[in-house]
Write an enzyme that holds these catalytic residues in place. Structure first.
Site, mmCIF file in Angstrom:
data_model
loop_
_atom_site.group_PDB
_atom_site.id
_atom_site.type_symbol
_atom_site.label_atom_id
_atom_site.label_comp_id
_atom_site.label_asym_id
_atom_site.label_seq_id
_atom_site.Cartn_x
_atom_site.Cartn_y
_atom_site.Cartn_z
ATOM 1 N N GLN A 57 55.550 -128.810 -69.624
ATOM 2 C CA GLN A 57 56.767 -128.059 -69.365
ATOM 3 C C GLN A 57 57.999 -127.934 -67.968
ATOM 4 O O GLN A 57 57.142 -128.777 -67.122
ATOM 5 C CB GLN A 57 57.184 -126.850 -70.145
ATOM 6 C CG GLN A 57 56.324 -124.927 -69.710
ATOM 7 C CD GLN A 57 56.486 -124.091 -70.032
ATOM 8 O OE1 GLN A 57 56.216 -123.326 -70.157
ATOM 9 N NE2 GLN A 57 56.024 -124.316 -71.552
ATOM 10 N N HIS A 59 61.407 -126.185 -65.548
ATOM 11 C CA HIS A 59 62.732 -125.737 -66.847
ATOM 12 C C HIS A 59 63.369 -125.530 -65.759
ATOM 13 O O HIS A 59 63.148 -125.941 -64.509
ATOM 14 C CB HIS A 59 62.262 -123.954 -66.009
ATOM 15 C CG HIS A 59 61.064 -123.287 -66.460
ATOM 16 N ND1 HIS A 59 61.161 -123.183 -67.869
ATOM 17 C CD2 HIS A 59 59.694 -123.133 -65.776
ATOM 18 C CE1 HIS A 59 59.692 -123.023 -68.132
ATOM 19 N NE2 HIS A 59 59.049 -122.606 -67.109
ATOM 20 N N GLU A 77 58.944 -119.180 -60.863
ATOM 21 C CA GLU A 77 57.989 -118.942 -61.930
ATOM 22 C C GLU A 77 56.577 -118.760 -60.512
ATOM 23 O O GLU A 77 56.948 -119.704 -59.931
ATOM 24 C CB GLU A 77 57.129 -119.023 -62.728
ATOM 25 C CG GLU A 77 57.390 -119.942 -63.119
ATOM 26 C CD GLU A 77 56.890 -120.917 -64.494
ATOM 27 O OE1 GLU A 77 56.798 -119.511 -65.402
ATOM 28 O OE2 GLU A 77 56.724 -121.307 -64.750
ATOM 29 N N HIS A 135 54.531 -128.817 -65.510
ATOM 30 C CA HIS A 135 53.458 -127.550 -65.370
ATOM 31 C C HIS A 135 52.699 -127.484 -66.994
ATOM 32 O O HIS A 135 53.820 -127.307 -68.016
ATOM 33 C CB HIS A 135 53.521 -126.868 -64.424
ATOM 34 C CG HIS A 135 54.542 -125.475 -65.277
ATOM 35 N ND1 HIS A 135 56.339 -125.537 -65.231
ATOM 36 C CD2 HIS A 135 54.250 -124.368 -66.265
ATOM 37 C CE1 HIS A 135 56.457 -124.605 -65.748
ATOM 38 N NE2 HIS A 135 55.898 -124.264 -66.655
ATOM 39 N N ARG A 155 59.961 -127.756 -73.368
ATOM 40 C CA ARG A 155 58.971 -128.461 -73.766
ATOM 41 C C ARG A 155 58.677 -129.808 -74.211
ATOM 42 O O ARG A 155 59.019 -130.639 -74.917
ATOM 43 C CB ARG A 155 58.329 -128.120 -75.705
ATOM 44 C CG ARG A 155 57.572 -126.649 -75.047
ATOM 45 C CD ARG A 155 56.679 -126.417 -76.263
ATOM 46 N NE ARG A 155 58.224 -126.544 -77.407
ATOM 47 C CZ ARG A 155 58.044 -125.136 -77.720
ATOM 48 N NH1 ARG A 155 59.048 -123.736 -77.319
ATOM 49 N NH2 ARG A 155 59.226 -124.830 -78.619
#
Length: 268
Positions: A57, A59, A77, A135, A155
């Site tokens: 996935q 972001h 993150e 990642h 995803r």
């Protein structure tokens, strides 16, 4: 203030958790969330426990999310490995540069998994995952994740599981690049360490008494995640497996052998 937790069952979770956590009988726990406080809603801290590979996935960043009509809800993150079974790995970035079309084709035929770099991990390993980084988390990992409070996940590949993919949206924002080596670190045997410096948040490892530079850097609201020993936040004991809100680092006292992560949003 110790934050309340939310325990989340996942099919890829585990029925046995590392101390100090205990899995409820008959449940597979994948995540333990610490509810963001009203005074600091920008950051979310959670523990992740895996028994299977999580999806490949990525972001979007804040600008990309805003352009898609989703508000400025980008997602950066980072991961600190706190326990790892033999052979545990994290998939981050690619072995070589990929074009968008190569990435799209690899996601469709499943070869994207083999094009990624799977990093062997052990406790104390740290990875910063900027927005757009492709990642995946492998099985056998117990991780502390600090992230922007966003649920936008694209995803690209999910090993044939029956879940929605977001291939076009994901490829549009994904970096088809190797993972920069400088974004992987290890906690030092002693002393403090800066782990993340923006653009969305800062994160530091604190070992014992915070020095003046840290006190200055965290002079306003922050989250404290104890790793060992005891930490007092405005006089309240906070232990490993918990997370607390603090008005400033000056309000945090480290008991002997007390070690913690501290994190705060960057002021734009």
């Amino acid at each position: 203030m110790v934050l309340p937790t939310r325990t989340v069952e996942k099919v890829w979770g585990r029925d046995e958790l590392p101390a100090p956590f205990v899995s409820p009988e008959g449940k597979r726990i994948g995540e333990i969330w610490f509810e963001p406080p009203a005074d600091l809603p920008e950051l979310l801290v959670k523990y992740l426990f895996t028994s299977e590979k999580l999806s490949v996935q990525c972001h979007p960043d804040a600008d990309q999310a805003e352009a898609a009509g989703l508000g400025r809800t980008g997602k950066e993150e980072c991961w600190l490995v706190v326990a790892a079974e033999p052979g545990a790995t994290l998939g981050i970035g690619f072995e070589r540069e990929l074009t968008a079309e190569e990435m799209r084709a690899a996601a469709r035929d499943g070869s994207i998994e083999d094009l990624m770099v799977w990093h062997d991990v052990q406790p104390g390993d740290f990875f910063y995952i900027p927005a757009n980084t492709v990642h995946a988390i492998g099985p056998g990992c117990s991780i502390i994740e600090v992230q922007q409070t966003s649920d936008i996940t694209y995803r690209l590949y999910d090993y044939g599981r029956d879940r929605e993919l977001h291939l076009e949206r994901g490829v549009a924002v994904a970096e088809g690049s190797p993972y920069p080596a400088e974004l992987r670190k290890s906690l030092p045997a002693s002393g403090h360490a800066n782990l993340v410096s923006g653009p969305a948040f800062t994160l530091d490892y604190v070992d014992g008494v915070a020095d003046d530079a840290l006190l200055y850097a965290y002079s306003e609201k922050l989250l404290v995640v104890p790793l060992s020993g005891e930490v007092l936040v405005t006089g309240e004991v906070v232990k490993p497996g918990e997370c607390a809100y603090a008005p400033s680092l000056a309000s945090v006292t480290f008991a002997p052998h007390g070690k913690a992560l501290v994190t705060a949003p960057c002021v734009s």
